[in-house]
Scaffold this active site. Structure first.
Site, mmCIF file in Angstrom:
data_model
loop_
_atom_site.group_PDB
_atom_site.id
_atom_site.type_symbol
_atom_site.label_atom_id
_atom_site.label_comp_id
_atom_site.label_asym_id
_atom_site.label_seq_id
_atom_site.Cartn_x
_atom_site.Cartn_y
_atom_site.Cartn_z
ATOM 1 N N ASP A 161 9.857 67.942 2.892
ATOM 2 C CA ASP A 161 8.810 68.786 3.162
ATOM 3 C C ASP A 161 7.509 67.988 3.183
ATOM 4 O O ASP A 161 7.198 67.436 2.193
ATOM 5 C CB ASP A 161 8.618 69.871 2.330
ATOM 6 C CG ASP A 161 7.626 71.182 2.786
ATOM 7 O OD1 ASP A 161 6.616 70.527 3.341
ATOM 8 O OD2 ASP A 161 8.091 72.247 2.504
ATOM 9 N N HIS A 217 8.725 71.783 6.974
ATOM 10 C CA HIS A 217 8.056 72.359 5.739
ATOM 11 C C HIS A 217 8.597 73.955 5.822
ATOM 12 O O HIS A 217 8.516 74.847 7.025
ATOM 13 C CB HIS A 217 6.337 72.811 6.116
ATOM 14 C CG HIS A 217 5.686 73.467 5.254
ATOM 15 N ND1 HIS A 217 5.715 73.283 3.768
ATOM 16 C CD2 HIS A 217 4.613 74.318 5.319
ATOM 17 C CE1 HIS A 217 4.942 74.117 3.231
ATOM 18 N NE2 HIS A 217 4.218 74.684 4.238
ATOM 19 N N SER A 264 4.561 78.328 1.308
ATOM 20 C CA SER A 264 3.881 77.669 1.005
ATOM 21 C C SER A 264 2.687 78.195 0.122
ATOM 22 O O SER A 264 2.828 78.662 -0.885
ATOM 23 C CB SER A 264 3.128 77.387 2.469
ATOM 24 O OG SER A 264 2.558 75.748 2.271
#
Length: 517
Positions: A459, A487, A232
């Site tokens: 996601d 995610h 991320s």
């Protein structure tokens, strides 16, 4: 603001952006495997002269400092110095804390730096959950987690006391001129406290500075190239590193990617749609199973969740603890399980309690987990402080109120269920004490080795389009797709993804053509 990414104990990373409702992300860890006896005696590692040769002028001592490792419960821990300001050699220093999971073989390839995201999440915490990493990675590399500057056990951003922080995360501000003015004042006071308690570090916690720290860590660990796994926000950190140091870039895996070409306003709008899509998938799944507290069609189910969250502003939901679930907390509680479909059952339990029993105990528990809040009102991390400081050091959304109002309306039109929590991005850095950093890296990372970018098709926090975009932006980027929910992908999806990541990191194998798992 909402917070990008962390992956504590092999769960998820989360990217959320500056918004009117201030949020973060964390999910319950999956079961950990037993840690093998990999402890080693204390040792000192000298940065290699070859690695140190790339030190910026004036910073050679940082690149050549020894690392004093000490045993810390089956791991090895160390702290090194980094420049306070990578543009001013004489400005002083800060500390960067590291934790190493030593390789299970006697002759590892080198180090693998890892970052769980945030910004503001702890790489030390990521390494502590050994089940995040496959056995092949653990055999091939010393896996090194570090807390970026401003975070956790490194020299931290410090702002307010726990009581003030709790109020800050709990308070609802109406989308009126008066409510917006009240929130701007709250954020102004927050920023003032951060400046008073953190000092000049607050102006030097930008992602580029953290990426420069990573190159220094590469050198002191004795690695000629940086091998890296980032989730991320960690993909933004990794892409920034590749743009600053393409010649030092080894094998990079960027999982749950951020499109580094987007403005904060664009990120907010697209992320709101990502959460809308993820929540729709949850509602479809809930309605198909037994004892779902939602009724009617999927659209009606989404409307019921929206009404519950919005109603909490005027009528906070009671809990057995005596605390109440405000609209802010209701949003956190609904958003948190969406990072991993394995956690959808927590949301179902929370909605049953609310709709059938009129209490919000589980929703509050989810919100507290999201915010790293302990039962006694203390907080287990400085992730909120670091998140806001790093985001504000990197970039700013529009602060024009009329434009914010229009952007907020556009977001709700595209994401009606939770979209209200993604508007007014510009408020998040109102009157911040330091300006954002000047961009000094090549977004294309020309000359870097192949970089693996992984995207999950639904996601919520880093929409799949972002991974496709980053893979295309990076000159050497290549995309790996996981068809699924949640995610990030490595370590929580399937053997196809895990195998591709480990084949690349361990053996340097790049998939032959586009790979979809």
């Amino acid at each position: 603001m909402i917070r990008p990414a962390r992956r504590p104990a092999a769960t998820v990373a989360c990217l959320l952006v500056p918004v009117l409702l201030l949020a973060a992300c964390a999910v319950p860890p999956k079961n950990q495997v037993a840690l093998e006896d990999v402890g080693k005696s204390s040792s000192a590692t000298e940065g290699s002269s070859a690695a140190a040769s790339g030190a910026p002028d004036g910073f050679e001592d940082f690149y050549t400092q020894p690392v004093e490792w000490s045993d810390c419960g089956g791991f090895e821990c160390a702290t090194v110095d980094a420049p306070l300001d990578w543009h001013e050699p004489g400005a002083g220093s800060i500390e960067i804390a590291m934790k190493k999971l030593p390789a299970t073989t006697d002759d590892p390839q080198g180090s693998l730096l890892v970052n769980p995201g945030g910004p503001g999440a702890s790489g030390i915490g990521l390494v502590e959950s050994t089940s995040n990493f496959g056995f092949r990675l653990r055999a091939a590399f010393d896996i090194v987690g570090f807390d970026p500057r401003g975070v956790g056990q490194s020299t931290p951003v410090t702002c307010v006391d726990d009581e003030t922080k709790d109020e800050f995360l709990t308070t609802d501000y109406p989308e009126t001129d008066k409510g917006i003015a009240q929130q701007i004042e709250a954020i102004r006071q927050w920023g003032k406290a951060c400046a008073e308690n953190t000092g000049d570090l607050l102006g030097n916690v930008d992602t580029q500075s953290a990426a420069r720290d990573m190159d220094m860590l590469r050198a002191v660990l004795g690695d000629e190239k940086l091998n890296y796994l980032g989730y991320s926000y960690g993909t933004q950190l990794g892409a920034t590193y590749a743009g600053l140091f393409p010649g030092n870039t080894g094998r990079l895996v960027l999982d749950g990617a951020i499109d580094i070409t987007l403005s904060p306003d664009q990120v907010a709008a697209e992320q709101a749609v990502g959460f809308e899509n993820a929540l729709r998938a949850y509602v479809e799944d809930c309605l198909a199973g037994p004892d779902c507290p939602l009724g009617g069609s999927v659209d009606l189910g989404l409307q019921q969740i929206r009404a519950m969250v919005n109603d909490a502003a005027a009528h906070p939901i009671a809990t057995s603890s005596g605390r109440s679930v405000t609209k802010n907390l209701a949003f956190y509680g609904v958003a948190m399980p969406l990072y991993n479909e394995a956690n959808w059952s927590y949301l179902t339990t929370a909605l049953r309690e609310i709709f059938w029993e009129g209490r919000g105990d589980t929703l509050l528990l989810l919100a507290d987990s999201y915010n790293d809040r302990n039962a006694d009102g203390s907080f287990s991390s400085n992730s909120e402080e670091a998140f806001r400081a790093i985001n504000c050091a990197d970039d700013r959304a529009t602060e024009d109120l009329d434009k914010m109002k229009q952007l907020a309306a556009d977001i709700v039109a595209e994401a009606p269920t939770l979209g209200e929590s993604f508007g007014y991005s510009g408020i998040g850095c109102a009157d911040w004490p330091y300006p954002p950093a000047k961009k000094e890296f090549d977004v294309h990372a020309k000359g870097a080795a192949p970089i693996m970018v992984i995207g999950t098709t639904n996601d919520p926090a880093t929409p799949y389009r972002w991974s496709k975009a980053l893979a295309g932006t990076l000159d050497s980027g290549f995309l790996v797709t996981y068809e699924g929910e949640g995610h990030t992908a490595y370590g929580r999806s399937n053997e196809c993804i895990d195998g591709a990541v480990e084949d690349y990191l361990v053996d340097g194998e790049v998939p032959d053509g586009a790979l979809t798992c």
